[in-house]
Design an enzyme around this catalytic site. Structure first.
Site, short mmCIF file in Angstrom:
data_model
loop_
_atom_site.label_atom_id
_atom_site.label_comp_id
_atom_site.label_asym_id
_atom_site.label_seq_id
_atom_site.Cartn_x
_atom_site.Cartn_y
_atom_site.Cartn_z
CG HIS A 144 -0.12 0.25 2.52
ND1 HIS A 144 0.56 -0.75 3.15
CD2 HIS A 144 0.10 1.37 3.25
CE1 HIS A 144 1.16 -0.27 4.22
NE2 HIS A 144 0.92 1.02 4.30
C1 UD1 Z 1 -1.88 5.41 5.85
C2 UD1 Z 1 -0.62 5.99 6.49
C3 UD1 Z 1 0.50 4.97 6.34
C4 UD1 Z 1 0.12 3.64 6.91
C5 UD1 Z 1 -1.20 3.17 6.31
C6 UD1 Z 1 -1.67 1.91 6.99
C7 UD1 Z 1 -0.17 8.40 6.42
C8 UD1 Z 1 0.56 9.46 5.72
N1 UD1 Z 1 -0.19 7.20 5.79
O1 UD1 Z 1 -1.64 5.22 4.46
O2 UD1 Z 1 1.66 5.45 7.02
O3 UD1 Z 1 1.12 2.70 6.62
O4 UD1 Z 1 -2.21 4.18 6.49
O5 UD1 Z 1 -2.57 1.20 6.21
O6 UD1 Z 1 -0.73 8.64 7.46
N2 UD1 Z 1 -9.17 4.46 1.68
C9 UD1 Z 1 -10.39 3.85 1.66
N3 UD1 Z 1 -10.94 3.48 2.86
C10 UD1 Z 1 -10.34 3.69 4.05
C11 UD1 Z 1 -9.09 4.31 4.06
C12 UD1 Z 1 -8.52 4.68 2.86
O7 UD1 Z 1 -10.98 3.65 0.61
O8 UD1 Z 1 -10.92 3.31 5.10
C13 UD1 Z 1 -8.53 4.83 0.38
C14 UD1 Z 1 -8.85 6.25 -0.06
O9 UD1 Z 1 -8.96 6.26 -1.43
C15 UD1 Z 1 -7.59 7.00 0.33
C16 UD1 Z 1 -6.49 5.96 0.15
O10 UD1 Z 1 -7.11 4.73 0.51
O11 UD1 Z 1 -7.35 8.14 -0.48
C17 UD1 Z 1 -5.27 6.18 1.01
O12 UD1 Z 1 -5.65 6.28 2.39
P1 UD1 Z 1 -4.77 7.16 3.41
O13 UD1 Z 1 -5.30 6.97 4.78
O14 UD1 Z 1 -4.62 8.57 2.94
O15 UD1 Z 1 -3.34 6.55 3.32
P2 UD1 Z 1 -2.86 5.04 3.45
O16 UD1 Z 1 -2.23 4.66 2.15
O17 UD1 Z 1 -3.93 4.20 4.01
N1 UDP Z 2 -3.32 -6.51 8.54
C1 UDP Z 2 -4.58 -7.05 8.75
N2 UDP Z 2 -5.34 -7.39 7.64
C2 UDP Z 2 -4.87 -7.25 6.38
C3 UDP Z 2 -3.58 -6.71 6.18
C4 UDP Z 2 -2.82 -6.34 7.29
O1 UDP Z 2 -5.02 -7.23 9.88
O2 UDP Z 2 -5.59 -7.59 5.44
C5 UDP Z 2 -2.55 -6.06 9.72
C6 UDP Z 2 -1.19 -6.71 9.89
O3 UDP Z 2 -1.30 -7.83 10.72
C7 UDP Z 2 -0.37 -5.60 10.54
C8 UDP Z 2 -1.03 -4.33 10.10
O4 UDP Z 2 -2.29 -4.69 9.54
O5 UDP Z 2 -0.42 -5.67 11.95
C9 UDP Z 2 -0.21 -3.58 9.11
O6 UDP Z 2 -0.93 -2.51 8.60
P1 UDP Z 2 -0.51 -1.77 7.28
O7 UDP Z 2 0.32 -2.65 6.43
O8 UDP Z 2 -1.77 -1.22 6.70
O9 UDP Z 2 0.32 -0.53 7.80
P2 UDP Z 2 1.86 -0.30 8.18
O10 UDP Z 2 2.23 -1.27 9.21
O11 UDP Z 2 2.66 -0.42 6.94
O12 UDP Z 2 1.88 1.10 8.67
#
Ligand code: UD1
Ligand code: UDP
Length: 439
Positions: free
Chosen positions: A209
């Site tokens: 992601h």
């Molecule tokens: C965010 C965090 C990242 C973390 C990740 C965990 C920041 C800068 N980024 O990235 O550090 O690793 O979360 O997963 O804080 N969206 C949905 N539904 C949701 C959430 C998001 O559809 O519930 C989609 C939207 O299109 C959104 C995109 O995902 O624009 C990105 O979501 P966003 O929360 O901005 O960043 P992440 O890539 O999730």
């Molecule tokens: N995770 C989960 N379901 C999924 C994918 C990830 O429960 O389908 C959990 C995973 O066990 C880990 C966390 O989500 O603890 C990681 O989140 P993510 O990769 O979104 O964020 P990051 O750690 O990179 O910030």
């Protein structure tokens, strides 16, 4: 004492759950604030259910958006709650925009900040997360740090070791506790049940992601190129909503989904995901948390990045950085699949993130600081009388604690030959070079 905990995304919910749970067992008031950055049921609500923690007291509902808009809305919402609740300390976790917003707001209100998972550095300033964690650390009062390596990053930036607590990572607490629950319960997710996961071999669990991967078509194309050739593996891909959007925009979703050995499914709940991880032959990921969970669960990990703020996993031997390089992905994945010695070495890598008591150590330290009045942020009233940092070469048997006490000094850096050391109180300094301040 009152503790306010801020969280907003899936990994923050997972990693703060053990701390929320630990606080609730003690005589401490707590307020949980959800920024609403993640809002889909599969990215948020399901985790409160699986981790058995109560629904947050506040939800700011910032939703998705640009970094500036998201962070600004969070700051406004968090400030309103903190002015109302007046906590003694605000806890933030990791490196998301909530960490940046929470730390900025709390520090301007002169409220102490505890940064859980502080000190990680990728040294890659193009990552939004690197900026967030660095800015938060400037404002932090108590640093809860997973490893000695991360503590040394903070020492090198000039932070006093007095406020650095090496606690391990709460991901281990969550992982140990919930894997047992998951094993007893079994898979509940329908898509996984349909795949008969319990009877599948050669499972490769894939998550990605990170903006620098999924927003760049060339990188996605390279990674998909490797996935296509790994047809002897069963690739399970619980897809992050961000990645689903970009794959669709690049016109690559169907191409990947049509491959017989690739199973794209919705994001999984924590119990299903932990169980899947534990049954995997290998993890291919750009997730931070998953690099930690893989080494905790003795599963080899290949990380789809060129750098990592979790270098301990690489030096321990459980994680290999493969970037988005098709050949590196293929070579290492095939090595894990076909070369037992190679795979065993990765599986046997020692978990550097602690024993699963990180939440307890964190809350113990907070209570201690509260009882000693150290959470009160006050302007100094002593006239500053020390203007230089000193260096010394130590040629006697003296520990860090003895040196600091006898000289009324605070040690900053310790060089043991070409290695930096953390100033643990009982470390004998004989033969080492130090920098210190006289108080
Ligand atoms: C965010 C965090 C990242 C973390 C990740 C965990 C920041 C800068 N980024 O990235 O550090 O690793 O979360 O997963 O804080 N969206 C949905 N539904 C949701 C959430 C998001 O559809 O519930 C989609 C939207 O299109 C959104 C995109 O995902 O624009 C990105 O979501 P966003 O929360 O901005 O960043 P992440 O890539 O999730
Ligand atoms: N995770 C989960 N379901 C999924 C994918 C990830 O429960 O389908 C959990 C995973 O066990 C880990 C966390 O989500 O603890 C990681 O989140 P993510 O990769 O979104 O964020 P990051 O750690 O990179 O910030």
């Amino acid at each position: 004492m009152k503790i306010a905990t801020i969280l907003g995304t899936r990994p923050e919910i997972i990693k703060m759950a053990p701390i929320i749970d630990e606080i609730s067992k003690r005589d401490i008031n707590q307020v949980v604030i959800h920024t609403g950055q993640h809002y889909d049921k599969e990215m948020s609500d399901d985790f409160f259910r699986d981790l058995e923690i109560p629904t947050p007291d506040y939800n700011i509902h910032v939703g998705s958006g640009t970094h500036g808009k998201q962070t600004g809305l969070m700051m406004k919402g968090i400030e309103e709650v903190l002015l109302e609740e007046k906590p003694d300390i605000v806890l933030v976790q990791g490196d998301t925009n909530a960490v940046l917003a929470g730390a900025l707001v709390a520090s301007k209100l002169h409220i102490a900040i505890g940064h859980v998972e502080a000190g990680l550095r990728s040294f890659d300033m193009t990552m939004p997360e690197e900026l967030n964690r660095r800015v938060a650390d400037v404002a932090t009062t108590m640093y809860f740090i997973p490893t000695e390596q991360s503590a040394i990053n903070l020492l090198a930036e000039g932070f006093s070791h007095k406020n650095l607590f090496i606690t391990g990572n709460t991901v281990v607490d969550a992982c140990f506790r919930h894997l047992e629950i998951a094993k007893k319960r079994g898979f509940e997710n329908e898509a996984l049940a349909g795949l008969d996961i319990d009877n599948l071999d050669n499972i490769l669990t894939l998550t990605m992601h990170r903006a620098e991967n999924v927003d760049v078509k060339e990188r996605v194309v390279n990674i998909i190129g490797a996935l296509k050739e790994l047809s002897d593996m069963n690739i399970i891909f619980p897809i992050h909503p961000r990645t689903k959007n970009t794959l669709e925009n690049f016109g690559l979703f169907d191409e990947l989904n049509d491959l017989e050995h690739v199973h794209i499914i919705k994001p999984l709940g924590y119990l299903d995901f932990l169980l899947l991880t534990s049954k995997s032959t290998l993890i291919l990921t750009d997730s931070g948390g998953l690099q930690e969970e893989a080494i905790t669960l003795d599963v080899p990990a290949l990380t789809l990045r060129y750098n990592t703020e979790r270098p301990e996993t690489v030096t321990a031997g459980g994680n290999i950085l493969v970037g988005s390089d098709k050949e590196a992905i293929l070579e290492n994945a095939r090595g894990i699949l076909s070369d037992n010695e190679f795979a065993d070495k990765m599986k046997n890598a020692v978990n550097p993130y602690g024993q699963g008591d990180s939440a307890k150590l964190t809350v113990d330290a907070i209570e201690d600081y509260y009882n000693k009045g150290l959470l009160n942020i006050e302007a100094p009233e002593d006239i500053m009388d020390s203007f230089t940092r000193k260096m010394a070469s130590i040629n006697e048997d003296i520990t860090v604690s003895e040196f600091e006490e006898s000289k009324n000094a605070l040690i900053h850096m310790i060089f043991d030959g070409d290695k930096m050391r953390f100033p643990f109180g009982d470390l004998n300094l004989n033969g080492m070079m130090i920098t210190y301040d006289e108080k």
